[in-house]
Design an enzyme around this catalytic site. Structure first.
Site, mmCIF file in Angstrom:
data_model
loop_
_atom_site.group_PDB
_atom_site.id
_atom_site.type_symbol
_atom_site.label_atom_id
_atom_site.label_comp_id
_atom_site.label_asym_id
_atom_site.label_seq_id
_atom_site.Cartn_x
_atom_site.Cartn_y
_atom_site.Cartn_z
ATOM 1 C CD GLU A 36 -2.857 3.521 -5.212
ATOM 2 O OE1 GLU A 36 -1.875 3.250 -4.501
ATOM 3 O OE2 GLU A 36 -3.725 2.702 -5.526
ATOM 4 C CG HIS A 58 -3.198 -0.380 -6.720
ATOM 5 N ND1 HIS A 58 -3.585 0.212 -5.548
ATOM 6 C CD2 HIS A 58 -3.120 -1.721 -6.435
ATOM 7 C CE1 HIS A 58 -3.738 -0.704 -4.611
ATOM 8 N NE2 HIS A 58 -3.465 -1.892 -5.125
ATOM 9 N NE ARG A 63 -4.292 -1.377 0.107
ATOM 10 C CZ ARG A 63 -4.449 -2.406 -0.735
ATOM 11 N NH1 ARG A 63 -3.511 -2.713 -1.608
ATOM 12 N NH2 ARG A 63 -5.561 -3.117 -0.712
HETATM 13 C C1 DGY Z 1 -5.697 -5.889 -3.157
HETATM 14 O O1 DGY Z 1 -6.436 -6.819 -3.493
HETATM 15 O O2 DGY Z 1 -5.605 -5.511 -1.992
HETATM 16 C C2 DGY Z 1 -4.876 -5.247 -4.227
HETATM 17 O O3 DGY Z 1 -4.244 -4.118 -3.808
HETATM 18 C C3 DGY Z 1 -5.669 -5.010 -5.478
HETATM 19 O O4 DGY Z 1 -5.946 -6.243 -6.031
#
Ligand code: DGY
Length: 325
Positions: free
Chosen positions: A267, A286, A238
């Site tokens: 983001e 992402h 993240r």
């Molecule tokens: C998640 O699933 O947490 C990813 O960041 C996106 O698929």
């Protein structure tokens, strides 16, 4: 019998969406951008279930506005957009999509690692822009991957899958986590180390920790100062796990070699952000879980979780089973 009312906050792959449409009275948000907060709150007031993305914040305010809500199914494994304790208090089930995206995410993390190490995007831009005039003995030299040390921060499912890929490339593996991983140690010869050792010894540091108050700015200016000058940082976890401005300064000063980021803070990272001015910062939007098959499986899983919760059953991937009414 009336069907349960559901709000799906984005168009999803058919394999999951069709299940939801067949079994519920569903409204699907048709825009590319997330529904504004007011729209989400409005839907929360009417809905029995929500199928959400990581960009939809499900907090106490929204849960309080949702008298009929039984279940919120996230189309993601990460759930830092959820206030799980608040949902448990209000007996709302929350679910995620673990497992199905592990290998696809690790594939992308390793892709970033290789692309940064061997300067793939820089090379393509160089060739495309007409700078390639001859074979250059010193042209676009990068870092070796084989024989290098990978430091995995967070040896959960995705961290372990990343370590497996690294092993295939003959890398030495260090990891840091609150827990020892017998699988990583026995199968891959990985060595558990402190965070300080991980940062100081690794040629590549790959982040696989969830975003929590403890992991916010896990990589900050001080952490970056302890990394090797040839080090490459990979973040598919993240964005806020890394202090973006500190990373920018470290990359600009060539304090570390490069960074490959699938996630950023903020983001999306705006086009005018200074990180984009650096050749040693590689940013993708992402997309770690974005393969056709994986996104379809995520949609199916989120749909199954949602439908189970609406039927008063325990969803297969429930984050708070204690909330079952
Ligand atoms: C998640 O699933 O947490 C990813 O960041 C996106 O698929």
């Amino acid at each position: 019998m009336t069907k349960p009312r559901v709000f799906v906050t984005r168009i999803l792959p058919d394999r999951g969406l069709q299940k939801v449409l067949a079994q519920t009275d569903a409204t699907v948000w048709q825009e590319e951008l997330p529904p504004p907060r007011a729209v989400l709150l409005d839907w929360a007031r009417q809905a029995d279930g929500l199928l959400t993305l990581l960009t939809d914040k499900i907090d106490a305010e929204l849960l309080d506005a949702a008298p009929h809500l039984k279940v919120v199914a996230n189309f993601a494994v990460g759930f830092d957009n959820f206030d799980v304790p608040a949902a448990t208090q209000r007996r709302v089930l929350m679910t995620n999509t673990p497992g199905v995206l592990t290998d696809t995410t690790a594939d992308l993390a390793f892709t970033l690692l290789m692309a940064c190490a061997r300067r793939i995007v820089e090379g393509h831009t160089y060739a495309k822009n007409g700078h390639w005039r001859t074979w250059g003995p010193m042209l676009l030299m990068g870092q070796d991957i084989h024989g290098a040390t990978l430091g995995v921060a967070g040896i959960g499912r995705i961290g372990l899958a990343m370590a497996r890929r690294a092993r295939g490339f003959g890398m030495r593996i260090l990891y840091h986590d609150a827990f020892r991983s017998e699988v990583a140690e026995q199968e891959l010869g990985a060595v558990a180390v402190s965070k300080a050792e991980l940062l100081a010894q690794s040629d590549f540091v790959s982040l696989h920790v969830p975003l929590t108050p403890e992991t916010y700015h896990y990589i900050d200016a001080a952490a970056l100062r302890t990394m090797k000058p040839n080090a490459i940082l990979i973040n598919t976890a993240r964005g806020p796990v890394v202090d973006t401005l500190a990373l920018y300064e470290a990359l600009k000063a060539q304090q570390i070699f490069a960074a490959g980021l699938d996630v950023t803070d903020p983001e999306p990272l705006p086009a005018e952000h200074p990180l984009y001015t650096l050749d040693n910062a590689l940013v993708v939007p992402h997309i770690a879980s974005a393969s056709f098959e994986t996104r379809s499986r995520m949609a199916e899983m989120a749909a199954d979780n949602l439908l189970a919760g609406l039927a008063g059953q325990l969803p297969p991937n429930c984050l708070n089973p204690e909330a079952l009414r």
